[in-house]
Design an enzyme around this catalytic site. Structure first.
Site, short mmCIF file in Angstrom:
data_model
loop_
_atom_site.label_atom_id
_atom_site.label_comp_id
_atom_site.label_asym_id
_atom_site.label_seq_id
_atom_site.Cartn_x
_atom_site.Cartn_y
_atom_site.Cartn_z
N LEU A 43 -39.41 -45.30 -20.19
CA LEU A 43 -38.66 -44.75 -19.06
C LEU A 43 -37.18 -44.63 -19.45
O LEU A 43 -36.65 -45.50 -20.15
CB LEU A 43 -38.76 -45.68 -17.85
CG LEU A 43 -40.00 -45.60 -16.97
CD1 LEU A 43 -40.00 -46.74 -15.96
CD2 LEU A 43 -40.05 -44.26 -16.24
N PRO A 44 -36.51 -43.59 -18.94
CA PRO A 44 -35.09 -43.42 -19.25
C PRO A 44 -34.19 -44.51 -18.65
O PRO A 44 -33.00 -44.56 -18.99
CB PRO A 44 -34.76 -42.05 -18.63
CG PRO A 44 -36.06 -41.33 -18.62
CD PRO A 44 -37.08 -42.40 -18.31
N CYS A 45 -34.71 -45.36 -17.79
CA CYS A 45 -33.90 -46.45 -17.26
C CYS A 45 -34.25 -47.78 -17.94
O CYS A 45 -33.80 -48.83 -17.48
CB CYS A 45 -34.04 -46.56 -15.74
SG CYS A 45 -35.72 -46.58 -15.12
N ASP A 46 -35.00 -47.74 -19.05
CA ASP A 46 -35.30 -48.96 -19.80
C ASP A 46 -34.38 -49.06 -21.01
O ASP A 46 -34.31 -48.13 -21.82
CB ASP A 46 -36.76 -48.97 -20.26
CG ASP A 46 -37.17 -50.33 -20.83
OD1 ASP A 46 -37.94 -51.03 -20.16
OD2 ASP A 46 -36.68 -50.68 -21.94
#
Lengths: 160, 150
Positions: free
Chosen positions: B101-104
């Site tokens: 995920l781009p927020c990880d």
């Protein structure tokens, strides 16, 4: 017995928790919610129950239930437009209507099958904001503005 | 401990509490800098995410699926799968130590394309852990999720 009520509003950045006696009644709940907006609010704010179209839905509640979700707004209705593949659908909703309900309505109106609809999201037009399903549309519209436009977009596929 | 204070603030926020009241997610425990959050899937299964939150909220957290019973990463055979669900929950990515995920935090390096392709999922410190949790919940509601008995 005290219960927690979850409040959203055009003037709040996040959901607020209002602690109140379950038998406090509508008027006291309205008053307690107004306090969350800060002092000196001279304008009239209407209190709505989440996803209820009936303005008097509070009268049907024998008491305030734990976890009740409400919305404070200066408008009684928000005009919603959802755009998808060159078409658009529109109608007015209470400010307390959730993004999840608006999406269900829009995909049905657009003839999108429920299985396909779960792979789509609402994005506020002209932004990259895709509000969570539990967000009230009233939080996206500050009076006197009364309209919000969404694009129906595919859910992300993170594959590269 | 400013990072833990920021995390505590987000875990006490109305948005987190409202989602928990609706059983969309549940705080299991905080063992700073580790935070365990349980989330629900479309088929009724519940998954525990173990977040590593060092540097929070400026630094994004990183999460893996966790087996609370054995106190280790959830075996790959038990990870949710199917379509775009398998893209996010990929036990082959970083050995399962991070979700794709781009927020990880662990998945961001090398993916500058995500800035334009998935701006909504780029880590935003002001949204905090809820951004990550809401993104995971959205994926787990997909019709592409392969159903398993809960």
């Amino acid at each position: 017995m005290k219960v927690n009520v979850f409040l959203q509003s055009e003037l709040l950045r996040d959901i607020e928790v209002v602690e109140i006696e379950s038998d406090a009644g509508h008027a006291k709940l309205h008053e307690a919610c107004l306090l969350k907006l800060g002092e000196g609010r001279g304008e009239e704010f209407f209190l709505f129950v989440e996803d209820e179209d009936d303005e008097r839905s509070f009268e049907k509640l024998p008491h305030i239930p734990e976890g009740l979700r409400v919305h404070l707004h200066r408008l009684k209705g928000v005009d919603v437009i959802v755009r998808y593949a060159g078409r658009d659908v529109r109608r007015s909703f209470r400010p307390s209507t959730t993004i999840g309900r608006v999406k269900r309505w829009a995909t049905e109106e657009l003839g999108i099958a429920p299985t396909d609809a779960t792979e789509m999201m609402l994005q506020v037009h002209g932004t990259d904001n895709r509000p969570d399903a539990d967000t009230h549309i009233g939080t996206l519209v500050e009076a006197p503005q009364h309209r919000v436009v969404f694009d129906l977009v595919p859910s992300p596929r993170v594959n590269g | 401990m400013r990072d833990k204070e920021a995390l505590d603030t987000h875990l006490c926020s109305g948005r987190f509490l409202a989602g928990a009241a609706k059983c969309r997610w549940r705080l299991v425990q905080v063992q700073w800098p580790l935070v365990y959050i349980e989330v629900g899937a479309r088929d009724g299964r519940r998954f525990t995410l173990r977040f590593e939150c060092t540097g929070y909220p400026e630094a994004a957290p990183s999460a893996t699926l966790w087996d609370s019973g054995s106190q280790q990463q959830l075996p790959a055979a038990l990870w949710p799968r199917g379509g775009r669900v398998s893209q996010v929950f990929n036990p082959g990515w970083k050995g399962g130590a991070a979700l794709y995920l781009p927020c990880d935090r662990e998945s961001i390096p090398g993916h500058s394309n995500w800035l334009t392709e998935h701006p909504w999922l780029i880590w935003n410190p002001s949204r905090g852990l809820l951004q990550y949790i809401e993104a995971v919940c959205e994926v787990l509601q997909s019709h592409e999720l392969a159903y398993e008995v809960a």
